[in-house]
Motif scaffolding. Structure first.
Motif, short mmCIF file in Angstrom:
data_model
loop_
_atom_site.label_atom_id
_atom_site.label_comp_id
_atom_site.label_asym_id
_atom_site.label_seq_id
_atom_site.Cartn_x
_atom_site.Cartn_y
_atom_site.Cartn_z
N ARG A 145 -80.17 -22.87 6.41
CA ARG A 145 -80.20 -23.78 5.26
C ARG A 145 -79.77 -23.05 3.97
O ARG A 145 -79.01 -23.57 3.17
CB ARG A 145 -81.63 -24.32 5.09
CG ARG A 145 -81.76 -25.37 4.02
CD ARG A 145 -81.15 -26.66 4.50
NE ARG A 145 -81.26 -27.72 3.53
CZ ARG A 145 -80.84 -28.96 3.75
NH1 ARG A 145 -80.28 -29.30 4.90
NH2 ARG A 145 -80.97 -29.88 2.83
N SER A 199 -84.38 -21.45 8.44
CA SER A 199 -84.40 -21.32 6.97
C SER A 199 -83.13 -20.61 6.51
O SER A 199 -82.51 -21.00 5.52
CB SER A 199 -85.62 -20.51 6.51
OG SER A 199 -86.80 -21.05 7.04
N TYR A 242 -88.11 -25.25 -0.60
CA TYR A 242 -88.57 -23.98 -0.07
C TYR A 242 -89.95 -23.71 -0.64
O TYR A 242 -90.16 -23.86 -1.85
CB TYR A 242 -87.63 -22.84 -0.49
CG TYR A 242 -86.20 -23.02 0.03
CD1 TYR A 242 -85.86 -22.63 1.32
CD2 TYR A 242 -85.22 -23.60 -0.78
CE1 TYR A 242 -84.57 -22.80 1.79
CE2 TYR A 242 -83.93 -23.77 -0.30
CZ TYR A 242 -83.61 -23.38 0.98
OH TYR A 242 -82.33 -23.55 1.45
N SER A 291 -83.29 -29.64 -0.94
CA SER A 291 -83.93 -28.62 -0.11
C SER A 291 -85.23 -28.21 -0.78
O SER A 291 -85.27 -28.04 -2.00
CB SER A 291 -83.04 -27.38 0.00
OG SER A 291 -81.81 -27.70 0.59
N GLN A 300 -82.60 -28.57 -5.71
CA GLN A 300 -83.06 -27.39 -4.96
C GLN A 300 -84.42 -27.03 -5.55
O GLN A 300 -84.51 -26.74 -6.75
CB GLN A 300 -82.10 -26.21 -5.16
CG GLN A 300 -80.69 -26.47 -4.70
CD GLN A 300 -80.54 -26.33 -3.20
OE1 GLN A 300 -81.32 -25.64 -2.53
NE2 GLN A 300 -79.54 -26.99 -2.65
N ALA A 357 -84.59 -29.85 5.85
CA ALA A 357 -84.55 -29.66 4.39
C ALA A 357 -85.79 -28.95 3.84
O ALA A 357 -85.89 -28.73 2.64
CB ALA A 357 -84.38 -31.01 3.71
#
Ligand SMILES: C[S@@+](CC[C@H](N)C(=O)[O-])C[C@H]1O[C@@H](n2cnc3c(N)ncnc32)[C@H](O)[C@@H]1O
Length: 327
Positions: free
Chosen positions: A15, A12, A154, A152, A130, A177
């Protein structure tokens, strides 16, 4: 921290380094080191050992657009199938899904795919964005976000079992990703960097919903999009229900605003283009007991004589999806 968990977080961090959320690295590694020292669930290391036992497979095809379907039944032997199913069962209860892993159908408590179908048509395309999913659960919707080509994704969620479930799925589709971080929103610095922030099914769990909305806003870049899904009640801009000790048997429910009240909260906090995308009454087909979540579910939490009420006498769960832009 055990090596496996450390390797998840290192990936993580790698990234994050490459993108607009790199500032997160100023706080996150120290928080996770502290978490690993002081806050680990008693079963956490055991769960990690079980994840490590999942066999390596080569999925011949993957679909994240219509469902979360990784690999086909024919990609693996009968023995591997039993092994995978047995290991995944160790991570029960599975609440958010469904997942199809090499033909194994993880029939979760929630049809989270139905929520996604209600949300997706109303949001800005996720391609190259994102994305942050606050209170991501097992990460089900994160996979669908990846299916929409987000740059990406999260997810944050303090639940360690959800982290393990996420990593168990990621074992079969090791995308760079998509990342799960076991922190709460209140632990995040104001990154002001995400293009889209989702928060679905979390607002009513927060004691201070306005602070929570402010924290979500502070993760977005200017012009970024908030996708909020939460329990609502009927009423005008002055209506907010504060639950008693329990709501539909849940202990940690605080505020259920009306849609109009929620719109006012968002506009007072600096959101514009506030659109009510969907309002939906949750049915016992969407949230139910399954072989992967064997305890009580919505049908047990509603008044048996009047399904429009919870057993405490509140209005039965009704959810709204609201999309708004950060000014
Ligand atoms: C009802 S679940 C929703 C899961 C998923 N987003 C969905 O819509 O199906 C609420 C989640 O919020 C998480 N949560 C609770 N407090 C949180 C916090 N402070 N920050 C981030 N997530 C939180 C819980 O652990 C839980 O997984």
């Amino acid at each position: 921290m055990n090596k496996l968990a450390q390797s998840w977080f290192n990936a993580s961090y790698q990234r994050m380094l490459q993108g607009p959320v790199a500032h997160w690295l100023e706080t996150l590694p120290a928080q996770l080191a502290h978490w690993a020292k002081h806050d680990l669930h008693g079963e956490f290391d055991k769960w990690c050992r079980l994840v490590a036992k999942l066999p390596s497979t080569t999925p011949s095809e993957t679909d994240l657009i219509n469902q979360v379907r990784i690999g086909k039944e024919g990609d693996i032997s009968d023995y591997e199938r039993k092994q995978i199913e047995g290991l995944l069962r160790q991570f029960m209860p599975w609440r958010k899904g469904p997942f199809y892993i090499h033909g194994i159908h993880l029939d979760t408590e929630w049809r989270s795919d139905w929520k996604w179908e209600r949300v997706l048509p109303h949001i800005s395309p996720l391609a190259n964005r994102q994305v942050l999913d606050v209170g991501c659960g097992s990460g089900y919707h994160m996979w669908r976000m990846l299916g929409e080509n987000a740059h990406s994704v999260y997810g944050i969620d303090p639940s360690q079992l959800f982290l393990i479930q996420f990593q168990a799925i990621k074992h079969f589709y090791a995308s760079e990703a998509i990342h799960f971080l076991p922190v709460g929103i209140e632990q995040m610095p104001a990154l002001q960097a995400f293009d889209t922030v989702f928060s679905m099914g979390v607002l009513y769990h927060r004691k201070d919903p306005l602070l929570f909305l402010t924290q979500l806003r502070d993760q977005l870049r200017k012009g970024g999009e908030l996708v909020l899904e939460t329990l609502v009640v009927d009423g005008d801009e002055h209506t907010v229900l504060m639950a008693g000790e329990r709501y539909a048997q849940m202990r940690n429910v605080w505020f259920l605003p009306s849609v109009e009240a929620l719109k006012r909260w968002l506009s007072r906090l600096g959101f514009i283009n506030i659109v009510v995308a969907d309002i939906n009454v949750t049915t016992v087909k969407e949230q139910r007991t399954t072989p992967w979540m064997t305890s009580q579910s919505l049908a047990d939490f509603l008044n048996p004589e009047d399904n429009t009420k919870t057993i405490e006498g509140y209005p039965a769960p009704q959810r709204a999806v609201i999309v708004a832009t950060k000014r």
